[in-house]
Design an enzyme around this catalytic site. Structure first.
Site, PDB file in Angstrom:
ATOM      1  N   LYS A 152      15.955  19.468   3.353  1.00  0.00           N
ATOM      2  CA  LYS A 152      15.990  18.114   3.901  1.00  0.00           C
ATOM      3  C   LYS A 152      14.962  17.988   5.037  1.00  0.00           C
ATOM      4  O   LYS A 152      14.181  17.043   5.098  1.00  0.00           O
ATOM      5  CB  LYS A 152      17.417  17.846   4.426  1.00  0.00           C
ATOM      6  N   LEU A 185      28.778   1.537  10.811  1.00  0.00           N
ATOM      7  CA  LEU A 185      27.708   1.192   9.859  1.00  0.00           C
ATOM      8  C   LEU A 185      28.216   1.222   8.443  1.00  0.00           C
ATOM      9  O   LEU A 185      29.008   2.097   8.075  1.00  0.00           O
ATOM     10  CB  LEU A 185      26.580   2.239   9.923  1.00  0.00           C
ATOM     11  N   ARG A 186      27.713   0.288   7.629  1.00  0.00           N
ATOM     12  CA  ARG A 186      27.979   0.361   6.189  1.00  0.00           C
ATOM     13  C   ARG A 186      26.743   0.926   5.502  1.00  0.00           C
ATOM     14  O   ARG A 186      25.621   0.568   5.866  1.00  0.00           O
ATOM     15  CB  ARG A 186      28.214  -1.047   5.606  1.00  0.00           C
ATOM     16  N   PHE A 190      34.499  -9.384   3.172  1.00  0.00           N
ATOM     17  CA  PHE A 190      35.358  -8.433   2.442  1.00  0.00           C
ATOM     18  C   PHE A 190      36.420  -9.127   1.603  1.00  0.00           C
ATOM     19  O   PHE A 190      37.550  -8.663   1.480  1.00  0.00           O
ATOM     20  CB  PHE A 190      35.964  -7.399   3.398  1.00  0.00           C
ATOM     21  N   GLY A 203      36.537  -6.922  -7.199  1.00  0.00           N
ATOM     22  CA  GLY A 203      35.716  -5.988  -7.973  1.00  0.00           C
ATOM     23  C   GLY A 203      36.562  -4.893  -8.570  1.00  0.00           C
ATOM     24  O   GLY A 203      37.790  -5.023  -8.681  1.00  0.00           O
ATOM     25  N   CYS A 249      34.065   6.914   2.662  1.00  0.00           N
ATOM     26  CA  CYS A 249      34.802   6.573   3.883  1.00  0.00           C
ATOM     27  C   CYS A 249      36.207   6.024   3.628  1.00  0.00           C
ATOM     28  O   CYS A 249      37.189   6.633   4.051  1.00  0.00           O
ATOM     29  CB  CYS A 249      34.001   5.590   4.707  1.00  0.00           C
ATOM     30  N   LYS A 280      38.825   8.411   1.953  1.00  0.00           N
ATOM     31  CA  LYS A 280      39.056   9.593   2.799  1.00  0.00           C
ATOM     32  C   LYS A 280      39.781   9.226   4.094  1.00  0.00           C
ATOM     33  O   LYS A 280      40.771   9.871   4.478  1.00  0.00           O
ATOM     34  CB  LYS A 280      37.702  10.239   3.122  1.00  0.00           C
ATOM     35  N   ARG A 340      29.364   8.945  -4.394  1.00  0.00           N
ATOM     36  CA  ARG A 340      30.632   9.606  -4.093  1.00  0.00           C
ATOM     37  C   ARG A 340      31.783   8.607  -4.243  1.00  0.00           C
ATOM     38  O   ARG A 340      31.693   7.478  -3.779  1.00  0.00           O
ATOM     39  CB  ARG A 340      30.609  10.193  -2.673  1.00  0.00           C
TER      40      ARG A 340
HETATM   41  C1  UGA Z   1      32.736   1.379   5.396  1.00  0.00           C
HETATM   42  C2  UGA Z   1      32.954   0.362   6.529  1.00  0.00           C
HETATM   43  O1  UGA Z   1      32.673  -0.952   6.047  1.00  0.00           O
HETATM   44  C3  UGA Z   1      32.040   0.666   7.720  1.00  0.00           C
HETATM   45  O2  UGA Z   1      32.325  -0.232   8.774  1.00  0.00           O
HETATM   46  C4  UGA Z   1      32.290   2.106   8.185  1.00  0.00           C
HETATM   47  O3  UGA Z   1      31.411   2.483   9.218  1.00  0.00           O
HETATM   48  C5  UGA Z   1      32.078   3.068   7.018  1.00  0.00           C
HETATM   49  O4  UGA Z   1      32.955   2.689   5.920  1.00  0.00           O
HETATM   50  C6  UGA Z   1      32.426   4.449   7.496  1.00  0.00           C
HETATM   51  O5  UGA Z   1      33.596   4.679   7.845  1.00  0.00           O
HETATM   52  O6  UGA Z   1      31.511   5.267   7.651  1.00  0.00           O
HETATM   53  P1  UGA Z   1      30.895   1.755   3.492  1.00  0.00           P
HETATM   54  O7  UGA Z   1      31.924   2.644   2.885  1.00  0.00           O
HETATM   55  O8  UGA Z   1      29.525   2.292   3.685  1.00  0.00           O
HETATM   56  O9  UGA Z   1      31.395   1.242   4.944  1.00  0.00           O
HETATM   57  O10 UGA Z   1      30.726   0.425   2.612  1.00  0.00           O
HETATM   58  P2  UGA Z   1      31.536  -0.945   2.508  1.00  0.00           P
HETATM   59  O11 UGA Z   1      30.565  -2.044   2.522  1.00  0.00           O
HETATM   60  O12 UGA Z   1      32.640  -1.029   3.464  1.00  0.00           O
HETATM   61  O13 UGA Z   1      32.158  -0.851   1.023  1.00  0.00           O
HETATM   62  C7  UGA Z   1      33.217   0.051   0.707  1.00  0.00           C
HETATM   63  C8  UGA Z   1      33.730  -0.235  -0.695  1.00  0.00           C
HETATM   64  O14 UGA Z   1      34.411  -1.494  -0.741  1.00  0.00           O
HETATM   65  C9  UGA Z   1      32.622  -0.333  -1.758  1.00  0.00           C
HETATM   66  O15 UGA Z   1      33.054   0.302  -2.927  1.00  0.00           O
HETATM   67  C10 UGA Z   1      32.452  -1.830  -1.971  1.00  0.00           C
HETATM   68  O16 UGA Z   1      31.942  -2.176  -3.222  1.00  0.00           O
HETATM   69  C11 UGA Z   1      33.899  -2.308  -1.794  1.00  0.00           C
HETATM   70  N1  UGA Z   1      34.000  -3.750  -1.411  1.00  0.00           N
HETATM   71  C12 UGA Z   1      33.530  -4.150  -0.204  1.00  0.00           C
HETATM   72  C13 UGA Z   1      34.591  -4.651  -2.285  1.00  0.00           C
HETATM   73  O17 UGA Z   1      35.045  -4.289  -3.397  1.00  0.00           O
HETATM   74  N2  UGA Z   1      34.702  -5.958  -1.898  1.00  0.00           N
HETATM   75  C14 UGA Z   1      34.237  -6.409  -0.702  1.00  0.00           C
HETATM   76  O18 UGA Z   1      34.392  -7.623  -0.415  1.00  0.00           O
HETATM   77  C15 UGA Z   1      33.645  -5.493   0.169  1.00  0.00           C
END
Ligand code: UGA
Length: 446
Positions: free
Chosen positions: A35, A147-148, A245, A249, A256, A259, A323
């Protein structure tokens, strides 16, 4: 101030590059030498929207290394190593070894920030343990990351809040200084480490619950004939609920939500506390992909030996991370039914290979994907799919079914072109203006 970031994954790398953009001198440290070699050649090791441009712009402010030497000249050390799930608990072994490595290099006072998500109670224990053993002069702060993936750069520069879990004035002031170039004075909230840890877990659990809630309402809409897009918009206009949110889907995935939810349930169990809402959220999500797989299989019943195209392998759009991807769980379910599957994902093809259990074909792009297939299934919300040329798709496909499990396709255009479009949480209207309802039991034509 000089800053080191230990662990250059989906959180650590964007944080390193974004802090360089704020003007800081950064040291990015990771034990993975491949990396580091790639980063030193100017190549990003993961896909993240807008990160490449920012990396090129700030390249001269960052050094990358596998050695811990930069720790000794750093005022702030940020730890962003992974805490993956092991037997439904957060595995803290990477965090332990990172600490073991860095403590010998600490010189003078250092503010150590943990951004890795750790179960409530961990930071307090860590701090006392390390202070006891090393005698180094440091404060440990828990600074949860929100962060997402896929919008990490945007989220970094537009935080809703910056939670500082610390009782050390010196450390709190240093963190405020760190973010000062962003002018986020009013966004700070200082809490105890324990509250910050609970805020992190409760935020993820709440967002996950919101997704499962809208998935539940979308099932109701799909059966009785409401339109989930209108319903989501309508309820989201209430500021107490909020419009984010609420996209239905195939369930939530990633490294995240699943877990962190398991971790908080486990911590609660240790204290004999029940969390039925959160427990149900994870159970419903675990079952969601099976329900969706059944729906796809029901729609395909009309074909003898269907060939299906699947768009999207990552757990969400605009990332290469596969993942805990709902898409891959669904593909593996479909593969158990001996289906002929071809897949395409803009960035996740390589990462998907380790998780797919069976034979599938990989397409070169979204148009190569749909050639001669009976059905196109959309599983990930990539922006790219919104721009797909449906006229071209109609010519390339053998049959005319699109199962859009993220409601990405322009339904009017698809129906006008003669597709039978199945979306989530909506009654389905085909080109002959008949209504189709696809449910778990059967595909009913009215
Ligand atoms: C999530 C949190 O949103 C972040 O704030 C946090 O920092 C991060 O986990 C973490 O703990 O590190 P992330 O997992 O990267 O972020 O992505 P998300 O945008 O939250 O999506 C998570 C899942 O929910 C995805 O599979 C997404 O497709 C799904 N989702 C999200 C939906 O099915 N519908 C929605 O309206 C939003």
């Amino acid at each position: 101030m000089k800053i080191s970031v230990v662990g250059l994954g989906y959180v650590g790398l964007p944080v390193t590059i974004c802090l360089a953009e704020l003007g800081w001198t950064m040291h990015g440290i990771d034990i993975n030498s491949n990396k580091i070699n790639m980063l030193n050649k100017g190549k990003l090791t993961q896909y993240e929207l807008e990160l490449q441009e920012l990396f090129v712009k700030n390249r001269d402010k960052i050094t990358f290394t596998s050695s811990m030497d930069p720790i000794s000249v750093s005022d702030i050390v940020i730890i962003t190593v992974g805490t993956p799930s092991k037997k439904n608990k957060a595995d803290l072994s990477y965090l332990y070894s990172a600490f073991k490595e860095i403590t010998g290099y600490l010189r003078g006072y250092t503010c150590i920030i943990i951004k890795s998500t750790v179960p409530p109670g961990t930071n307090e224990k860590f701090e006392s343990l390390i202070k006891e053993k090393s005698g180094a002069d440091f404060d440990l702060v828990f600074l949860p990351e929100f962060l997402r993936e896929g919008s990490a750069v945007y989220d970094f520069f537009n935080p809703d809040r910056i939670i500082i879990g610390s009782d050390s004035k010196k450390a709190i002031d240093m963190i405020k200084e760190l973010y000062k170039p962003m002018g986020n004075d009013k966004k700070f909230m200082v809490t105890s480490k324990l509250s910050a840890e609970i805020i992190k877990h409760a935020s993820n659990a709440f967002l996950a619950m919101k997704i499962e809630f809208i998935n539940e309402i979308s099932d109701l809409c799909g059966e009785i004939g409401g339109d989930i897009s209108e319903v989501s918009h309508g309820i989201g206009l209430d500021k107490r609920i909020g419009d984010k949110f609420l996209n239905p889907g195939p369930g939530f995935g990633g490294s995240c939500f699943p877990k962190d939810i398991e971790a908080i349930i486990n911590v609660a169990r240790d204290y004999n506390v029940k969390l039925p809402l959160i427990e149900n959220t994870i159970q419903m999500n675990n079952n969601r992909q099976n329900i969706i797989s059944e729906r796809i299989l029901n729609t395909l019943k009309q074909f003898k030996d269907p060939k299906i195209a699947i768009f999207g392998l990552t757990f969400k759009g605009e990332t290469d991370d596969c993942r805990n991807s709902p898409s891959i769980k669904i593909i593996n379910n479909l593969l158990k039914n001996d289906l002929n599957i071809i897949v395409y994902d803009p960035k996740g093809m390589d990462n998907s290979k380790q998780f797919i259990q069976g034979n599938i074909k990989y397409a070169n792009d979204e148009y190569d994907l749909v050639k001669d297939v009976d059905c196109l299934v959309i599983l990930t919300d990539w922006n790219q799919i919104k721009k797909i040329d449906l006229v071209k798709v109609k010519i390339l496909m053998k049959n005319n079914i699109i199962i859009d499990l993220r409601n990405m396709i322009n339904s009017k255009e698809a129906v006008n072109l003669g597709f039978k479009l199945v979306q989530i949480g909506k009654k389905q209207i085909s080109s002959d203006n008949r209504l189709y309802i696809v449910n778990e039991k059967e595909d009913v034509q009215l």
